[in-house]
Motif scaffolding. Structure first.
Motif, PDB file in Angstrom:
ATOM      1  N   LYS A  63     -69.528  -6.870  54.996  1.00 29.33           N
ATOM      2  CA  LYS A  63     -70.724  -6.107  54.624  1.00 29.33           C
ATOM      3  C   LYS A  63     -71.923  -7.053  54.695  1.00 29.33           C
ATOM      4  O   LYS A  63     -72.154  -7.848  53.802  1.00 29.33           O
ATOM      5  N   LEU A  64     -72.685  -6.946  55.779  1.00 30.37           N
ATOM      6  CA  LEU A  64     -73.756  -7.909  56.048  1.00 30.37           C
ATOM      7  C   LEU A  64     -74.884  -7.839  55.036  1.00 30.37           C
ATOM      8  O   LEU A  64     -75.548  -8.840  54.786  1.00 30.37           O
ATOM      9  N   LEU A  65     -75.118  -6.687  54.441  1.00 34.59           N
ATOM     10  CA  LEU A  65     -76.199  -6.581  53.456  1.00 34.59           C
ATOM     11  C   LEU A  65     -75.917  -7.414  52.206  1.00 34.59           C
ATOM     12  O   LEU A  65     -76.837  -7.702  51.442  1.00 34.59           O
ATOM     13  N   LEU A  66     -74.673  -7.795  52.000  1.00 34.95           N
ATOM     14  CA  LEU A  66     -74.311  -8.596  50.825  1.00 34.95           C
ATOM     15  C   LEU A  66     -74.346 -10.089  51.107  1.00 34.95           C
ATOM     16  O   LEU A  66     -74.097 -10.895  50.212  1.00 34.95           O
ATOM     17  N   LEU A  67     -74.676 -10.464  52.344  1.00 34.44           N
ATOM     18  CA  LEU A  67     -74.638 -11.866  52.749  1.00 34.44           C
ATOM     19  C   LEU A  67     -76.040 -12.472  52.790  1.00 34.44           C
ATOM     20  O   LEU A  67     -77.039 -11.763  52.907  1.00 34.44           O
ATOM     21  N   SER A  68     -76.080 -13.781  52.749  1.00 35.53           N
ATOM     22  CA  SER A  68     -77.349 -14.490  52.921  1.00 35.53           C
ATOM     23  C   SER A  68     -77.761 -14.383  54.398  1.00 35.53           C
ATOM     24  O   SER A  68     -76.943 -14.048  55.262  1.00 35.53           O
ATOM     25  N   GLU A  69     -79.003 -14.705  54.677  1.00 40.14           N
ATOM     26  CA  GLU A  69     -79.478 -14.662  56.061  1.00 40.14           C
ATOM     27  C   GLU A  69     -78.666 -15.606  56.948  1.00 40.14           C
ATOM     28  O   GLU A  69     -78.299 -15.243  58.071  1.00 40.14           O
ATOM     29  N   ASP A  70     -78.358 -16.788  56.447  1.00 36.86           N
ATOM     30  CA  ASP A  70     -77.557 -17.733  57.237  1.00 36.86           C
ATOM     31  C   ASP A  70     -76.163 -17.179  57.531  1.00 36.86           C
ATOM     32  O   ASP A  70     -75.625 -17.379  58.616  1.00 36.86           O
ATOM     33  N   GLU A  71     -75.581 -16.479  56.563  1.00 31.19           N
ATOM     34  CA  GLU A  71     -74.256 -15.887  56.785  1.00 31.19           C
ATOM     35  C   GLU A  71     -74.318 -14.747  57.801  1.00 31.19           C
ATOM     36  O   GLU A  71     -73.406 -14.594  58.616  1.00 31.19           O
ATOM     37  N   VAL A  72     -75.388 -13.962  57.764  1.00 33.38           N
ATOM     38  CA  VAL A  72     -75.553 -12.886  58.751  1.00 33.38           C
ATOM     39  C   VAL A  72     -75.692 -13.498  60.144  1.00 33.38           C
ATOM     40  O   VAL A  72     -75.056 -13.044  61.104  1.00 33.38           O
ATOM     41  N   ILE A  73     -76.495 -14.539  60.250  1.00 31.43           N
ATOM     42  CA  ILE A  73     -76.655 -15.228  61.539  1.00 31.43           C
ATOM     43  C   ILE A  73     -75.305 -15.742  62.013  1.00 31.43           C
ATOM     44  O   ILE A  73     -74.952 -15.608  63.193  1.00 31.43           O
ATOM     45  N   SER A  74     -74.524 -16.302  61.111  1.00 30.98           N
ATOM     46  CA  SER A  74     -73.206 -16.821  61.466  1.00 30.98           C
ATOM     47  C   SER A  74     -72.290 -15.710  61.980  1.00 30.98           C
ATOM     48  O   SER A  74     -71.528 -15.909  62.932  1.00 30.98           O
ATOM     49  N   GLU A  75     -72.353 -14.526  61.376  1.00 37.76           N
ATOM     50  CA  GLU A  75     -71.540 -13.390  61.817  1.00 37.76           C
ATOM     51  C   GLU A  75     -71.958 -12.931  63.223  1.00 37.76           C
ATOM     52  O   GLU A  75     -71.104 -12.650  64.064  1.00 37.76           O
ATOM     53  N   ILE A  76     -73.254 -12.868  63.466  1.00 37.92           N
ATOM     54  CA  ILE A  76     -73.749 -12.431  64.782  1.00 37.92           C
ATOM     55  C   ILE A  76     -73.457 -13.503  65.824  1.00 37.92           C
ATOM     56  O   ILE A  76     -72.897 -13.221  66.888  1.00 37.92           O
ATOM     57  N   GLN A  77     -73.826 -14.742  65.525  1.00 35.05           N
ATOM     58  CA  GLN A  77     -73.589 -15.842  66.462  1.00 35.05           C
ATOM     59  C   GLN A  77     -72.107 -16.090  66.686  1.00 35.05           C
ATOM     60  O   GLN A  77     -71.699 -16.434  67.794  1.00 35.05           O
ATOM     61  N   GLY A  78     -71.310 -15.913  65.643  1.00 30.76           N
ATOM     62  CA  GLY A  78     -69.869 -16.133  65.762  1.00 30.76           C
ATOM     63  C   GLY A  78     -69.257 -15.208  66.801  1.00 30.76           C
ATOM     64  O   GLY A  78     -68.438 -15.639  67.625  1.00 30.76           O
ATOM     65  N   PHE A  79     -69.657 -13.942  66.783  1.00 30.46           N
ATOM     66  CA  PHE A  79     -69.159 -13.005  67.795  1.00 30.46           C
ATOM     67  C   PHE A  79     -69.632 -13.434  69.177  1.00 30.46           C
ATOM     68  O   PHE A  79     -68.846 -13.490  70.124  1.00 30.46           O
ATOM     69  N   ASN A  80     -70.929 -13.711  69.303  1.00 33.51           N
ATOM     70  CA  ASN A  80     -71.471 -14.103  70.604  1.00 33.51           C
ATOM     71  C   ASN A  80     -70.772 -15.347  71.152  1.00 33.51           C
ATOM     72  O   ASN A  80     -70.482 -15.427  72.348  1.00 33.51           O
ATOM     73  N   GLN A  81     -70.492 -16.302  70.281  1.00 33.66           N
ATOM     74  CA  GLN A  81     -69.835 -17.539  70.706  1.00 33.66           C
ATOM     75  C   GLN A  81     -68.410 -17.279  71.195  1.00 33.66           C
ATOM     76  O   GLN A  81     -67.980 -17.832  72.206  1.00 33.66           O
ATOM     77  N   VAL A  82     -67.668 -16.433  70.478  1.00 35.32           N
ATOM     78  CA  VAL A  82     -66.309 -16.079  70.898  1.00 35.32           C
ATOM     79  C   VAL A  82     -66.351 -15.418  72.280  1.00 35.32           C
ATOM     80  O   VAL A  82     -65.516 -15.712  73.144  1.00 35.32           O
ATOM     81  N   CYS A  83     -67.312 -14.539  72.496  1.00 36.31           N
ATOM     82  CA  CYS A  83     -67.436 -13.879  73.802  1.00 36.31           C
ATOM     83  C   CYS A  83     -67.720 -14.885  74.913  1.00 36.31           C
ATOM     84  O   CYS A  83     -67.139 -14.794  75.997  1.00 36.31           O
ATOM     85  N   LEU A  84     -68.601 -15.843  74.636  1.00 36.51           N
ATOM     86  CA  LEU A  84     -68.893 -16.860  75.651  1.00 36.51           C
ATOM     87  C   LEU A  84     -67.673 -17.730  75.940  1.00 36.51           C
ATOM     88  O   LEU A  84     -67.339 -17.981  77.095  1.00 36.51           O
ATOM     89  N   ASN A 102     -80.757  -3.597  57.509  1.00 33.18           N
ATOM     90  CA  ASN A 102     -82.153  -3.616  57.072  1.00 33.18           C
ATOM     91  C   ASN A 102     -82.974  -4.178  58.231  1.00 33.18           C
ATOM     92  O   ASN A 102     -82.423  -4.592  59.258  1.00 33.18           O
ATOM     93  N   ALA A 103     -84.272  -4.198  58.073  1.00 37.20           N
ATOM     94  CA  ALA A 103     -85.159  -4.621  59.165  1.00 37.20           C
ATOM     95  C   ALA A 103     -84.888  -6.065  59.581  1.00 37.20           C
ATOM     96  O   ALA A 103     -84.904  -6.381  60.779  1.00 37.20           O
ATOM     97  N   ARG A 104     -84.626  -6.935  58.629  1.00 41.26           N
ATOM     98  CA  ARG A 104     -84.373  -8.345  58.971  1.00 41.26           C
ATOM     99  C   ARG A 104     -83.122  -8.479  59.841  1.00 41.26           C
ATOM    100  O   ARG A 104     -83.098  -9.252  60.784  1.00 41.26           O
ATOM    101  N   MET A 105     -82.082  -7.723  59.513  1.00 39.28           N
ATOM    102  CA  MET A 105     -80.844  -7.781  60.288  1.00 39.28           C
ATOM    103  C   MET A 105     -81.090  -7.325  61.733  1.00 39.28           C
ATOM    104  O   MET A 105     -80.571  -7.924  62.674  1.00 39.28           O
ATOM    105  N   LEU A 106     -81.886  -6.275  61.905  1.00 38.96           N
ATOM    106  CA  LEU A 106     -82.209  -5.798  63.253  1.00 38.96           C
ATOM    107  C   LEU A 106     -82.947  -6.885  64.038  1.00 38.96           C
ATOM    108  O   LEU A 106     -82.685  -7.089  65.226  1.00 38.96           O
TER     109      LEU A 106
END
Length: 183
Positions: A63-84, A102-106
């Motif tokens: 649940k990304l809304l419960l995470l810090s901004e750094d954790e959200v970035i890690s979740e997004i980047q983590g997927f992108n990195q696995v794909c690469l 929320n707007a920041r996540m977008l």
């Protein structure tokens, strides 16, 4: 109208769904987690090689809304990195787990190269009905530009998907390609 599929936990009937989409000349976005891509790399590659898009549904479906901004970035980047690393692929689309954002996540998704794509019709809510009832309930929700969310884990999806496609075409709807969204 566009088709999207969430694929999260198991291997699920990916090959069956890809076959149905190929037979009907439909391109879709399959939203997966980074954990799923690592576990089922061959299925993820088959999705891409079949001309579909693999979308970022976060690394671990937290649940990304419960995470810090750094954790959200890690979740997004983590997927992108696995794909690469595993597929030599850069995702174009992002869908936050549970559709919660929320707007920041977008903005974070956009900063990491992904357009956020939610849905307007959740076909999972229809999956427990019989074929005719699914069509009836789908018809109540249809609209131009609909983004339909299917869950590959729905037990009857491979049986009802061809019927839904036939119905949509009969009603005159055109099922577009995700490329149209990116233009």
């Amino acid at each position: 109208m566009f088709f999207t599929f969430n694929i999260l936990w198991e291997e699920e009937p990916v090959k069956d769904i890809l076959q149905i989409l190929q037979e009907n000349e439909i391109k879709a976005v399959f939203f997966a987690t980074g954990e799923w891509v690592k576990r089922y790399t061959n299925n993820a590659l088959e999705i891409i090689l079949s001309g579909h898009y693999l979308g970022n549904h976060s690394y671990s479906h937290r649940k990304l809304l419960l995470l810090s901004e750094d954790e959200v970035i890690s979740e997004i980047q983590g997927f992108n990195q696995v794909c690469l690393e595993h597929l030599n692929y850069r995702p174009s689309f992002f869908r936050p787990p549970y559709g919660e954002y929320n707007a920041r996540m977008l903005n974070l998704a956009r900063e990491h190269g992904c357009l956020t794509l939610l849905w307007s019709i959740n076909a999972l809510m229809l999956s427990n009905f019989e074929g005719e009832m699914i069509i009836s309930r789908l018809e109540e929700r249809l609209h131009d530009g609909a983004v339909i969310l299917f869950h590959t884990s729905s037990p009857r999806l491979k049986d009802t998907l061809p019927e839904m496609i036939s119905y949509l075409k009969w009603k005159g709807y055109r099922i577009g390609s995700p490329e149209e969204i990116l233009r």
